[in-house]
Design a protein around this motif. Structure first.
Motif, PDB file in Angstrom:
ATOM      1  N   ASP A 242       0.837  -1.197   0.000  1.00  0.00           N
ATOM      2  CA  ASP A 242       0.000   0.000   0.000  1.00  0.00           C
ATOM      3  C   ASP A 242       0.878   1.256   0.000  1.00  0.00           C
ATOM      4  O   ASP A 242       2.066   1.192   0.340  1.00  0.00           O
ATOM      5  CB  ASP A 242      -0.935  -0.014   1.205  1.00  0.00           C
ATOM      6  N   PRO A 243       0.327   2.413  -0.361  1.00  0.00           N
ATOM      7  CA  PRO A 243       1.104   3.662  -0.410  1.00  0.00           C
ATOM      8  C   PRO A 243       1.733   4.046   0.931  1.00  0.00           C
ATOM      9  O   PRO A 243       2.850   4.568   0.968  1.00  0.00           O
ATOM     10  CB  PRO A 243       0.074   4.705  -0.847  1.00  0.00           C
ATOM     11  N   GLU A 244       1.040   3.772   2.014  1.00  0.00           N
ATOM     12  CA  GLU A 244       1.581   4.135   3.330  1.00  0.00           C
ATOM     13  C   GLU A 244       2.862   3.354   3.632  1.00  0.00           C
ATOM     14  O   GLU A 244       3.828   3.906   4.171  1.00  0.00           O
ATOM     15  CB  GLU A 244       0.535   3.894   4.423  1.00  0.00           C
ATOM     16  N   SER A 245       2.897   2.077   3.271  1.00  0.00           N
ATOM     17  CA  SER A 245       4.112   1.266   3.472  1.00  0.00           C
ATOM     18  C   SER A 245       5.250   1.790   2.607  1.00  0.00           C
ATOM     19  O   SER A 245       6.409   1.806   3.032  1.00  0.00           O
ATOM     20  CB  SER A 245       3.845  -0.197   3.124  1.00  0.00           C
ATOM     21  N   SER A 246       4.927   2.214   1.398  1.00  0.00           N
ATOM     22  CA  SER A 246       5.943   2.790   0.510  1.00  0.00           C
ATOM     23  C   SER A 246       6.529   4.052   1.122  1.00  0.00           C
ATOM     24  O   SER A 246       7.743   4.260   1.079  1.00  0.00           O
ATOM     25  CB  SER A 246       5.340   3.127  -0.856  1.00  0.00           C
ATOM     26  N   ARG A 247       5.662   4.891   1.665  1.00  0.00           N
ATOM     27  CA  ARG A 247       6.147   6.125   2.309  1.00  0.00           C
ATOM     28  C   ARG A 247       7.025   5.806   3.523  1.00  0.00           C
ATOM     29  O   ARG A 247       8.072   6.434   3.724  1.00  0.00           O
ATOM     30  CB  ARG A 247       4.965   6.988   2.734  1.00  0.00           C
ATOM     31  N   ARG A 248       6.618   4.834   4.321  1.00  0.00           N
ATOM     32  CA  ARG A 248       7.420   4.459   5.500  1.00  0.00           C
ATOM     33  C   ARG A 248       8.794   3.950   5.086  1.00  0.00           C
ATOM     34  O   ARG A 248       9.811   4.327   5.682  1.00  0.00           O
ATOM     35  CB  ARG A 248       6.691   3.396   6.317  1.00  0.00           C
ATOM     36  N   LEU A 249       8.826   3.095   4.055  1.00  0.00           N
ATOM     37  CA  LEU A 249      10.110   2.575   3.592  1.00  0.00           C
ATOM     38  C   LEU A 249      10.985   3.713   3.078  1.00  0.00           C
ATOM     39  O   LEU A 249      12.170   3.787   3.406  1.00  0.00           O
ATOM     40  CB  LEU A 249       9.913   1.529   2.482  1.00  0.00           C
ATOM     41  N   PHE A 250      10.410   4.584   2.267  1.00  0.00           N
ATOM     42  CA  PHE A 250      11.208   5.683   1.736  1.00  0.00           C
ATOM     43  C   PHE A 250      11.728   6.577   2.861  1.00  0.00           C
ATOM     44  O   PHE A 250      12.890   6.982   2.844  1.00  0.00           O
ATOM     45  CB  PHE A 250      10.413   6.515   0.733  1.00  0.00           C
ATOM     46  N   ASN A 251      10.890   6.878   3.849  1.00  0.00           N
ATOM     47  CA  ASN A 251      11.339   7.710   4.974  1.00  0.00           C
ATOM     48  C   ASN A 251      12.489   7.062   5.733  1.00  0.00           C
ATOM     49  O   ASN A 251      13.413   7.745   6.175  1.00  0.00           O
ATOM     50  CB  ASN A 251      10.180   8.005   5.922  1.00  0.00           C
TER      51      ASN A 251
END
Length: 161
Positions: free
Chosen positions: A137-146
Motif C-alpha cells: 500500500d502507499p503508506e508502506s511505501s512512504r514508510r520505507l522511503f522515509n
C-alpha cells in the motif's frame, strides 16, 4: 632426543619427490596448456577483443561513475518529490511506471560498470522490491522511503565526492 624429534618432524614435512602416481602426473604439454589459459592461436582474435574490451571498460569507468552519480542524484530528488504527492494512486503509478525502471537500470549499471560497493545499492533494491509488489500500500511505501531517505542522501554524498 630433542634433536631426533626435530629431525623426525622435519622429515615428515618434506615432500618425497620419488613417489610416482599416475593421477597427479603432468607432462610438459599439460603444464603449457594451463599456463596459457588454454588459448589456441585460432582463438587469438577473440582473446585480443576481450583484452581490448576490458581495457576500454577500465578507461571509461570514471565517466560511468560520474553518470551513475548524476542518475543517483536524479533518483533521490524525484523519489522525494513523488513521495510528497498527496494523491496515493498517482504516487504509486508514478513510482511504478517512471521510477522503478530507472532504479532497475541504475542498479544494473552500478553493478556491471562501477567499483562502488554493492551495499550502496541496498536501499534502492528495497525500494524496487516494494514497487514490484502488487500487495504494497502507499503508506508502506512512504514508510520505507522515509527510513531509507537518510541513507540515500549519505550514499549520494559519498559518490559525489
Amino acid at each position: 632426543s630433542l634433536q631426533e624429534d626435530f629431525a623426525t618432524k622435519l622429515r615428515s614435512c618434506t615432500v618425497d619427490t620419488t613417489i610416482k602416481t599416475v593421477e597427479n602426473q603432468l607432462n610438459l604439454e599439460d603444464l603449457e596448456m594451463l599456463r596459457d589459459g588454454n588459448v589456441n592461436d585460432s582463438d587469438g582474435d577473440s582473446f585480443l577483443q576481450v583484452v581490448l574490451t576490458n581495457f576500454g571498460w577500465i578507461q571509461t569507468s570514471q565517466i560511468v561513475e560520474f553518470v551513475c552519480a548524476k542518475e543517483e542524484e536524479w533518483l533521490v530528488e524525484n523519489l522525494a518529490k513523488t513521495m510528497r504527492l498527496l494523491d496515493d494512486k498517482l504516487m504509486m503509478q508514478n513510482l511504478r511506471q517512471r521510477m522503478a525502471p530507472r532504479i532497475k537500470k541504475f542498479i544494473d549499471n552500478v553493478k556491471e560498470r562501477t567499483i562502488w560497493p554493492v551495499c550502496d545499492l541496498r536501499p534502492y533494491q528495497s525500494i524496487l522490491w516494494i514497487l514490484e509488489s502488487d500487495s504494497v500500500d502507499p503508506e508502506s511505501s512512504r514508510r520505507l522511503f522515509n527510513s531509507c531517505h537518510s541513507t540515500l542522501i549519505c550514499t549520494l554524498s559519498r559518490h559525489q565526492w
